[in-house]
Design a protein around this motif. Structure first.
Motif, PDB file in Angstrom:
ATOM      1  N   UNK A   1      -3.515  -4.095   1.356  1.00  0.00           N
ATOM      2  CA  UNK A   1      -3.406  -2.860   0.460  1.00  0.00           C
ATOM      3  C   UNK A   1      -4.891  -1.921   0.405  1.00  0.00           C
ATOM      4  N   UNK A   2      -5.841  -2.784   0.212  1.00  0.00           N
ATOM      5  CA  UNK A   2      -7.059  -2.331   0.128  1.00  0.00           C
ATOM      6  C   UNK A   2      -7.568  -1.420   1.228  1.00  0.00           C
ATOM      7  N   UNK A   3      -6.938  -2.250   2.487  1.00  0.00           N
ATOM      8  CA  UNK A   3      -7.414  -1.165   3.765  1.00  0.00           C
ATOM      9  C   UNK A   3      -6.616  -0.004   3.880  1.00  0.00           C
ATOM     10  N   UNK A   4      -5.226  -0.088   3.332  1.00  0.00           N
ATOM     11  CA  UNK A   4      -4.408   1.005   3.342  1.00  0.00           C
ATOM     12  C   UNK A   4      -5.053   1.893   2.609  1.00  0.00           C
ATOM     13  N   UNK A   5      -5.305   1.675   1.413  1.00  0.00           N
ATOM     14  CA  UNK A   5      -6.168   2.525   0.464  1.00  0.00           C
ATOM     15  C   UNK A   5      -7.199   3.354   0.917  1.00  0.00           C
ATOM     16  N   UNK A   6      -8.032   2.453   1.604  1.00  0.00           N
ATOM     17  CA  UNK A   6      -9.369   3.180   2.312  1.00  0.00           C
ATOM     18  C   UNK A   6      -8.819   4.095   3.261  1.00  0.00           C
TER      19      UNK A   6
END
Length: 456
Positions: free
Chosen positions: A233-238
């Motif tokens: 999710x952090x990757x998707x957020x970025x």
């Protein structure tokens, strides 16, 4: 393949899909943990069936025996297709069901008669099918299946990759297979817990899942439980922040706050990066960019007290509240409050108890009243004249739909919007929002709008 086109309703199609996916991933897990092999040499007849048996030996190797997926699929397909024929003539219905039963029975028996499985494998297939039928009737939605599938697939891929890497390297790296199995097991456990979270009915206030600190950061305990999905999710957020920045570059300020009155504003946003927060915050509060505004202490600007209430709607990722507090440090008399309504990803807004929404909205009201009362007392005591401005920021992970949806519900609760104009309001202020009835149902809108609340 034809079964997906034979079922008559979307519910039947979803149920069939659930069952086949569950059966496949559970069978693959068993194949990995207990890799059974056919124990006899397969004989090839000398008659006209010889070509068929040769083809079977070519495409169906004697591995992954227990359970028999042929048997499991035959049972599940037979039950799923049992009622697809609608006829008032009983003999037609009886003939169809007899044909269906015959086909499924022959599929199951053929696995033994053509030397593909043992009787024990057939029994395992029956047990698997019955287990899946029991589980599928309790599954709440496709998201549970999705995370179970990701868990099993991740375990298999990581474990198999570790096995091949260990066999291709020198003896010193043989322990890599054990490490891969440990990581794969952790991956499976993490996604299984996530599936359990989605399986819960109305899980919003169940803090066992995604706990956060008072500043909106995911706790260490949460990271330990859900590190794989949190990293994803952090990757998707970025990626979402990059997409938002690139494709909204022609809009100078795409996140424009809406004024409920001259003292309260609301704005919906994705989770913002620290580098963007200063400019957004300045625009939200003063209606100008940080380049156009130099200091809140300018003599020609009236004195204000600012209160920012951040409503975090993203369970799987930390809030931008801690960064917002840093950005607000340059603005005098600014207070930041943090509220948390943990919504799991893709969870529809009606999958939340009414009292959870009302509790959230009452907390917002209490913060506004408390700050107004304190400001009034302070002004009278110190003989000063200033005003309190409250900014309410609803934010999620990367998109706006969830933030806009809860913001709309709050405006309905306040009486600012009604069931008759909320859709036109969304179209006017957020023309690109995706708020379908399945995500923001009208029944929820009517319930919130009819709830007795204080109107600003």
């Amino acid at each position: 393949m034809a079964s997906f086109f034979l079922v008559r309703t979307s519910t039947q199609l979803s149920l069939l899909t659930y069952r086949l996916i569950l059966t496949t991933i559970f069978a693959c897990l068993i194949f990995y943990l207990y890799p059974a092999r056919f124990s006899f040499n397969r004989s090839i007849p000398d008659d006209w069936t010889q070509f068929g048996y040769q083809f079977l030996q070519l495409v169906d190797k004697p591995f992954n025996q227990l359970p028999s997926l042929h048997v499991s699929y035959a049972i599940l397909l037979g039950l799923s297709l049992w009622d697809v024929v609608a006829s008032k003539k009983r003999w037609i219905l009886a003939a169809y069901r007899l044909l269906l039963t015959g086909i499924c029975t022959l599929i199951a028996l053929s696995t033994v008669l053509t030397y593909q499985h043992h009787l024990l494998d057939m029994f395992g297939g029956v047990v698997l099918a019955v287990s899946v039928l029991m589980i599928s009737n309790r599954i709440r939605n496709a998201l549970v299946i999705k995370h179970l599938t990701l868990g099993v697939i991740g375990l298999l891929l990581i474990a198999i990759a570790g096995f091949y890497f260990a066999n291709m390297t020198v003896m010193a790296f043989k322990s890599i297979e054990t490490l891969a199995i440990i990581i794969a097991s952790y991956w499976l456990i993490s996604f299984t817990m996530l599936a359990c979270a989605y399986q819960q009915v109305k899980p919003i206030r169940d803090i066992r899942w995604f706990q956060k600190s008072s500043s909106g950061r995911l706790t260490v305990h949460t990271w330990i439980k859900f590190a794989p999905i949190i990293i994803i999710y952090n990757g998707m957020s970025l990626l979402g922040q990059w997409y938002f920045k690139v494709f909204s570059k022609n809009q100078k300020y795409p996140l424009t706050p809406y004024a409920i009155n001259d003292k309260v504003k609301v704005v919906a946003s994705p989770r913002l990066m620290q580098t963007d927060l200063s400019s957004h915050l300045t625009y939200w509060l003063f209606g100008s960019s940080s380049l156009e505004w130099s200091s809140p202490l300018e003599s020609n600007r009236p004195a204000f007290r600012y209160q920012i209430i951040v409503v975090d709607l993203a369970a799987e990722i930390s809030s931008h509240t801690h960064n917002l507090e840093i950005a607000a440090n340059g603005i005098m008399n600014t207070t930041v409050h943090y509220l948390y309504l943990p919504l799991l990803d893709l969870q529809p807004l009606n999958d939340v108890l009414l009292e959870d929404y009302i509790d959230l909205f009452k907390q917002i009201d209490d913060l506004i009243r408390s700050a107004e009362t304190q400001a009034f007392v302070t002004n009278n005591k110190d003989k000063v004249e200033d005003s309190l401005i409250t900014l309410i920021n609803f934010h999620c992970v990367m998109g706006l739909s969830r933030s806009i949806g809860v913001q709309v519900l709050y405006l309905l609760y306040c009486g600012t919007l009604t069931v008759y104009n909320y859709q036109s309001w969304i179209e006017q202020h957020y023309p690109h929002a995706h708020l379908k009835d399945a995500y923001l149902p009208k029944s929820l809108v009517e319930t919130i709008a009819n709830y007795e609340s204080v109107t600003y």
